[in-house]
Design a protein around this motif. Structure first.
Motif, PDB file in Angstrom:
ATOM      1  N   TYR A  23      -9.738   2.660   3.539  1.00 37.10           N
ATOM      2  CA  TYR A  23      -8.290   2.393   3.617  1.00 37.10           C
ATOM      3  C   TYR A  23      -7.984   1.023   4.233  1.00 37.10           C
TER       4      TYR A  23
ATOM      5  N   PRO B 152      -1.525   7.688   0.111  1.00 33.46           N
ATOM      6  CA  PRO B 152      -2.644   7.310  -0.766  1.00 33.46           C
ATOM      7  C   PRO B 152      -3.404   8.542  -1.263  1.00 33.46           C
TER       8      PRO B 152
ATOM      9  N   GLU C 149      -7.375  -0.600  -3.274  1.00 34.90           N
ATOM     10  CA  GLU C 149      -7.558   0.684  -2.613  1.00 34.90           C
ATOM     11  C   GLU C 149      -7.826   1.801  -3.626  1.00 34.90           C
TER      12      GLU C 149
ATOM     13  N   ARG D 138      -0.674   8.240   5.107  1.00 33.65           N
ATOM     14  CA  ARG D 138      -1.581   7.191   5.569  1.00 33.65           C
ATOM     15  C   ARG D 138      -1.647   7.202   7.093  1.00 33.65           C
TER      16      ARG D 138
ATOM     17  N   THR E 230      -4.662  -4.568  -1.108  1.00 35.92           N
ATOM     18  CA  THR E 230      -3.724  -4.294  -2.195  1.00 35.92           C
ATOM     19  C   THR E 230      -3.885  -2.860  -2.677  1.00 35.92           C
ATOM     20  N   LYS E 231      -2.859  -2.379  -3.339  1.00 32.63           N
ATOM     21  CA  LYS E 231      -2.875  -1.014  -3.855  1.00 32.63           C
ATOM     22  C   LYS E 231      -3.968  -0.828  -4.906  1.00 32.63           C
TER      23      LYS E 231
ATOM     24  N   LEU F  31       0.833  -1.205   0.000  1.00 30.91           N
ATOM     25  CA  LEU F  31       0.000   0.000   0.000  1.00 30.91           C
ATOM     26  C   LEU F  31       0.866   1.253   0.000  1.00 30.91           C
ATOM     27  N   ASP F  32       0.365   2.280  -0.676  1.00 34.09           N
ATOM     28  CA  ASP F  32       1.099   3.538  -0.807  1.00 34.09           C
ATOM     29  C   ASP F  32       1.093   4.285   0.533  1.00 34.09           C
TER      30      ASP F  32
END
Length: 489
Positions: A407, A123, A415, A325, A411-412, A119-120
């Motif tokens: 959130y 985000p 999301e 995040r 997975t990216k 995950l970033d």
């Protein structure tokens, strides 16, 4: 002696004293309430997935129509419109349960790369996108609507002292630019580039804006277009202010090593500028000096830049809290812990901080200062920071309570889909190409003013033109988004 139409237009946008802070707040509340209603319709009815023509119509009416009607037809009764937006939201929230999110099916992958699953840390947050998009919409509405009689004079920019909706719009444009600009600094972290490289990169961003400012200057003078000289000066315009922000912000990032807080830096800059205005002859020079040379002809734009730079840095301060995040909080976390560590808590704290400072600066028992957008002085800086902080806080609260699982994706890619699902397509498009859309709105505004007698049009004619105009601007934004184009200016 009969005035020419150009003189009438210049008089129409000059000499105004604005309205109250409460009035600006009540009119502007239509923006987050529209986002609230959109979010509830999406979470309870899934109306905007897939995005059909009827979904676009509802999206447009909510997020563009509400801004237009709040500043025109409902301008004298803003709470009627606010209640019309709030009531269906309350009914939906009470009677309908949220529908479960069904992620689009994906082909199975034998080997998932870390890039896909990790995950970033920064985000894309729908509440930021929605708010910046809504701010762009109401800004685009106002720059043309101000030329019609259906747009009340109390919303127009004040001459010297006071508060108005359009004064807030200019400051908010700069503040929200600061919010997202801090993303690059957060990504770099401790490994920030040397000052020379940052200045070079910032000048590359500045050049298109300075070119646009020059084009606007030449076109306004060449076409004998009505202009309000005391706004920025004879030659200066808002594009020049925007263009000079990135390089100066890069310089202030060096000071960030000594004072590790954008909020403190922004306040210090605004306070020093206010001292210069009050304790020297600078304030009087900006307001009443004769325009004898190039510098004095553009003194408003040159000196107000310090106030706008402070606003930009305050936006960066909020972005530093809002963009990263949020780390999971313990289940038994205290209120103090939530305020210090949660995104919403940090935004609430920032809102209270800036609002308290603003009211101290203008109150009888405080500094007894008056707001001036022309000077971009300390109270103006604090007002813009306070207003945008609590508006963004409201949008964050809407997202937290209506899309609580946003959130919690694993997975990216998942999301990203959830994020787009919680973002208005119209507001996403306005935000994605904000400056390009703003430029298109300016061109359309010029076209309308040169081809139509806006001051002589009836309410019905005015609303017809304004609806067609904002629909055209929204069309430009959506076409660019549909084609996957991001024009960075």
């Amino acid at each position: 002696m009969a005035k020419t139409y150009k003189q009438m237009k210049e008089a129409w946008v000059s000499g105004h004293t604005g309205s109250s802070v409460a009035d600006v707040n009540s009119v502007s509340l239509a923006m987050p309430l529209s986002i609230l209603l959109w979010s509830l319709i999406q979470s309870r009815m899934r109306l905007f997935t897939p995005y059909t023509p009827s979904a676009f119509l509802v999206d447009f009416l909510l997020n563009c129509g509400a801004a237009l009607f709040a500043t025109t037809i409902y301008s004298s009764t803003p709470w009627v419109l606010n209640i019309l937006l709030l009531l269906p939201a309350v009914i939906l929230y009470t009677l309908e349960k949220p529908l479960s999110i069904k992620d689009a099916p994906r082909p199975p992958k034998i080997d998932k790369s870390e890039k896909d699953t990790k995950l970033d840390a920064l985000p894309v947050k729908p509440f930021i996108t929605n708010y910046r998009g809504a701010m762009m919409v109401i800004t685009c509405v106002a720059i043309l609507a101000v030329d019609f009689r259906v747009f009340p004079r109390r919303f127009a920019k004040v001459e010297n002292w006071g508060t108005s909706l359009m004064d807030m719009g200019v400051g908010s444009f700069v503040f929200t630019a600061g919010v997202v600009s801090v993303r690059a600094s957060l990504k770099e972290g401790a490994g920030r580039q040397p000052l020379f490289k940052r200045l070079t990169a910032s000048f590359r961003h500045a050049i298109p804006l300075l070119v646009l400012g020059t084009i606007r200057l030449i076109s306004v003078k060449g076409l004998d277009y009505a202009e309000h000289v005391t706004e920025y000066g004879v030659h200066w315009n808002f594009f020049f202010t925007l263009g000079f922000l990135p390089p100066f912000a890069a310089l202030f990032q060096t000071a960030f090593d000594s004072v590790p807080s954008y909020a403190v830096l922004s306040f210090a800059l605004a306070a020093v500028y206010e001292i210069a205005l009050d304790w020297t002859s600078l304030g009087g020079y900006i307001l009443v000096a004769p325009r004898t040379d190039l510098f004095s002809k553009n003194r408003e734009g040159i000196f107000s830049f310090f106030g706008y730079l402070a606003i930009f840095l305050a936006g960066q301060s909020l972005g530093a809290s809002a963009l990263p995040r949020q780390q999971p909080l313990p289940k038994n976390a205290t209120l103090v812990t939530k305020l210090r560590q949660s995104t919403l808590g940090k935004l609430v704290t920032a809102s209270v901080f800036w609002t308290a400072l603003f009211y101290f600066s203008i109150s009888y028992y405080g500094l007894r200062l008056s707001v001036s957008r022309r000077l971009a002085n300390l109270p103006y800086f604090l007002w813009v920071s306070s207003f945008n902080s609590y508006q963004i806080t409201i949008c964050c609260a809407i997202e937290k309570f209506i899309f609580p699982n946003l959130y919690k994706a694993t997975t990216k890619g998942e999301e990203t889909r959830r994020s787009r699902d919680a973002t208005s397509r119209v507001l996403y498009a306005f935000n994605r190409n904000g400056l390009a859309v703003f430029l298109a709105a300016n061109l359309l505004t010029g076209l309308v003013n040169m081809t139509m007698p806006t001051l002589h049009m009836s309410v019905l004619q005015s609303m017809g033109v304004l609806i067609a105009y904002i629909a055209a601007v929204a069309g430009v934004a959506l076409v660019l988004d549909y084609r996957g184009l991001t024009i960075k200016l």
